[in-house]
Enzyme design. Sequence first.
Site: not given
Ligand code: IDP
Ligand code: MG
Length: 156
Positions: A9, A49, A112, A115, A126
């Site tokens: 990212k 997304y 984070n 992805h 994807e």
């Molecule tokens: P993942 O990346 O671990 O699969 P997902 O639940 O699919 O997590 O969420 C996609 C992305 O959205 C996350 O990697 C993060 O960057 C962002 N995200 C998810 N939940 C939150 C939140 O509660 N606050 C802010 N960003 C979030």
């Molecule tokens: Mg995810």
Amino acid sequence: METTLIILKPDTVQRQLCGRIISRFEEKGLQIVGLKMAHLKRELVEEHYAPHKGKPFYDGLIRYMTSNPVVILGLRGRNAIEVCRKLMGATFGYNAEPGTIRGDFGISKSMNLVHGSDSVESAARELGLFFQGYEVFDWTPQGLDWLYDATEELGR
Ligand code: IDP
Ligand code: MG
């Protein structure tokens, strides 16, 4: 063998951690079968997304993912989807276990670093979004016989 879609990212690119994070995957034994850099367009990120549309963090997520360039990888290996998710760690950096990518390099909820596809179906979807067929390379790593048991796991 599975192939999964990994995105480094914008925070990974900005913090110049691409090499270290790609090394985590390579060291585990995952094979790079696709690799490119892109400044993602809004429409593509929205499609990627789509399952999160309507959630409170969705708009911020789209803004973040389109703000700066990313690096996109196709990684192949046995159980690659689950293996990569384990190497990545829990979604939020402050929750992620030490030893994982998110646990070692970040502390944020949204920023984070990586992805990774979360199922066989999402990996196929994807990979199709981010790579043309000719951008994914079927090559055989020289060391394959030392990563996997040839008779039991590779069927040779
Ligand atoms: P993942 O990346 O671990 O699969 P997902 O639940 O699919 O997590 O969420 C996609 C992305 O959205 C996350 O990697 C993060 O960057 C962002 N995200 C998810 N939940 C939150 C939140 O509660 N606050 C802010 N960003 C979030
Ligand atoms: Mg995810």
